[in-house]
Design a protein around this motif. Structure first.
Motif: not given
Length: 123
Positions: A1-23
């Motif tokens: 079975q192939e795996q899915l791995v998320e990354s890109g999470g973290g701490l950010v202030q309200a109004g900010g941005s993040l980009r999550l990835s899943c490979e």
């Protein structure tokens, strides 16, 4: 079975941005729909966004419409979630998922899940 791995999470202030990835570890999910779900403390896991294999069809939860964008790069076996204008209520563990069928806001049974990445939005 192939795996899915998320990354890109973290701490950010309200109004900010993040980009999550899943490979994905292989090419199988290039022809699958991909989705993002999240689970906040004390709450059930909920649908966030999804995209079909050709990138033509997308769905978004009402709570994130206009703020989040889902995208995928099949050549890289990767799906992304761009999160803008983040709010404290977006704090959750975010999971990616894959399924050969279309993923809609009411889809519950999916073929594969990642382990999750934590997003924390501070006030």
């Amino acid at each position: 079975q192939e795996q899915l791995v998320e990354s890109g999470g973290g701490l950010v202030q309200a109004g900010g941005s993040l980009r999550l990835s899943c490979e994905a570890s292989g090419r199988t999910y290039r022809s699958y729909s991909m989705g993002w779900f999240r689970q906040a403390p004390g709450k059930e896991r909920e649908f966030v966004a999804s995209i079909n294999w050709s990138r033509i069809r997308t769905y978004y939860a009402d709570s994130v419409k206009g703020r989040f964008t889902i995208a995928r790069d099949n050549a890289k076996n990767t799906v992304y979630l761009q999160m803008n204008s983040l709010k404290p209520e977006d704090t959750a563990v975010y999971y990616c998922a894959a399924d050969p069928r279309i993923i809609t806001p009411i889809t519950t049974a999916l073929e594969a899940w990642g382990q999750g990445t934590l997003v924390t939005v501070s006030t």
